[in-house]
Design a protein around this motif. Structure first.
Motif, PDB file in Angstrom:
ATOM      1  N   HIS A  37       9.894 -36.135  24.277  1.00 12.28           N
ATOM      2  CA  HIS A  37       9.985 -35.199  25.394  1.00 12.28           C
ATOM      3  C   HIS A  37       9.616 -33.787  24.960  1.00 12.28           C
ATOM      4  O   HIS A  37       9.853 -33.395  23.815  1.00 12.28           O
ATOM      5  N   GLY A  38       9.035 -33.048  25.903  1.00 10.57           N
ATOM      6  CA  GLY A  38       8.647 -31.672  25.634  1.00 10.57           C
ATOM      7  C   GLY A  38       9.257 -30.726  26.648  1.00 10.57           C
ATOM      8  O   GLY A  38      10.077 -31.113  27.487  1.00 10.57           O
ATOM      9  N   PHE A  39       8.822 -29.468  26.614  1.00  9.81           N
ATOM     10  CA  PHE A  39       9.406 -28.447  27.480  1.00  9.81           C
ATOM     11  C   PHE A  39       9.099 -28.698  28.965  1.00  9.81           C
ATOM     12  O   PHE A  39       9.808 -28.192  29.835  1.00  9.81           O
ATOM     13  N   SER A  40       8.085 -29.489  29.243  1.00  9.57           N
ATOM     14  CA  SER A  40       7.793 -29.825  30.641  1.00  9.57           C
ATOM     15  C   SER A  40       8.831 -30.788  31.215  1.00  9.57           C
ATOM     16  O   SER A  40       8.885 -30.992  32.434  1.00  9.57           O
ATOM     17  N   ASP A  41       9.653 -31.369  30.349  1.00  7.58           N
ATOM     18  CA  ASP A  41      10.663 -32.334  30.793  1.00  7.58           C
ATOM     19  C   ASP A  41      12.023 -31.698  31.037  1.00  7.58           C
ATOM     20  O   ASP A  41      12.977 -32.396  31.405  1.00  7.58           O
TER      21      ASP A  41
END
Length: 339
Positions: A37-41
């Motif tokens: 997971h990244g910051f868009s999640d």
């Protein structure tokens, strides 16, 4: 790898081995980077709510930007999300945070349910509001302008259990947190058995030191004032049930997790027949009793709680000095109320 359990050697599981490794470096899995997971999640709104809770609880203002604050709490590392950060701030309907609550009329008949897949901080209020919807309310006339509401289960105990479920759950387990509300009891099940060397016996005797498998999550909840101190939840749950006049809850390891069952059954003699059951511990319990039973004088409180009058008077004085309670009315007809 093996570990000694009583008089025999127990083959350790992969989870037990990894937990032992994490303890040797004073860490836990939720401090590690989540590569999936990244910051868009995650949601900036959820992060700002978290920061606001800390500022409100600790009566301070951060001068740093959001990323710096998250780094300070070790929720991001090398500009990547940790597992803890994803669970705390997720913007998705995440299967990892699945929390199911159902109202049951029998073991198999469900008449209402909710699936909560939100960030961990939002889960608390959503879960408690759904549970409250299915509790019975008793209205008590006290002589005050506004009647007192009393639920058939202690809300503080339910809140404590829900928070403990969220903080201590084993999020590496594929199972869900589940609450089952029956006519005569509420069952709270969480994936993940008791952590480290804590046993049911140690829980029941309060003979254990605090352990948590999710240190980043627990720290976040503590910084935001959601949990007061580590390791005090079980005693608080028992005390709240006793103060409420219901039998002691049951704690057990069940299948691949941990289960707490709170019963509606009243203690012998009801509220006025020895509610405190020998666990009446001091000033905080007096405050709770006054809140639930306003307008009683010291001798009346002493009779109902079996606390010696002199001891009780000392505790009442302490609460008055702290401006937590006050005596209203005349000495003969008045009583103590919470400020």
């Amino acid at each position: 790898y093996y570990k000694r359990v009583k008089n025999s050697n127990h083959l350790m599981s992969l989870d037990e081995i990894s937990n032992e490794h994490l303890k040797t470096i004073n860490s836990s899995w939720d401090y590690y980077v989540d590569e999936r997971h990244g910051f868009s999640d995650i949601s900036m709104e959820n992060i700002l709510k978290f920061i606001d809770k800390i500022e409100t609880f600790q009566k301070k203002k951060f001068d740093d930007d959001v990323m710096t604050i998250l780094r300070k709490y070790e929720l991001i590392k090398d500009d990547k999300l940790t597992f803890g950060a994803y669970l705390l701030f997720t913007s998705n309907n995440s299967a990892l945070t699945a929390f199911q609550i159902g109202r049951f009329k029998s073991e198999t008949k469900i008449i209402d349910n909710i699936d909560i897949n939100s960030d961990l901080l939002s889960q608390i209020d959503t879960a408690i509001e759904f549970i409250k919807k299915h509790l019975m309310i008793e209205y008590i006339i006290t002589g005050e302008p506004q009647r007192t509401e009393k639920y058939d289960y202690p809300l503080e105990a339910i809140r404590e259990i829900v928070i403990n479920m969220i903080v201590h759950r084993d999020y590496r387990d594929s199972g869900n947190s589940i609450v089952k509300i029956f006519d005569d009891r509420i069952e709270f099940f969480n994936p993940g058995k008791l952590y480290d060397d804590i046993t049911i016996e140690k829980l029941n005797t309060n003979n254990y030191s605090s352990r948590t498998r999710n240190r980043a999550i627990a720290r976040a909840f503590k910084e935001a004032g959601i949990i007061e101190r580590y390791g005090s939840g079980i005693k608080r749950i028992k005390d709240e049930c006793s103060l409420h006049g219901i039998v002691e809850p049951k704690f057990e390891e069940f299948v691949h997790g941990f289960r707490v069952t709170v019963y509606k059954e009243k203690l012998n003699g009801g509220v006025n027949g020895g509610v405190f059951g020998g666990v009446f511990g001091g000033v905080n319990e007096v405050l709770e009793f006054v809140k639930d039973n306003p307008n009683l004088r010291a001798n009346e409180i002493s009779e109902q709680t079996t606390v010696p009058l002199r001891t009780l008077q000392r505790w009442l004085k302490k609460l008055k000095d702290e401006n937590k309670i006050e005596f209203k009315g005349s000495p003969k007809t008045g009583g103590y109320v919470v400020r």
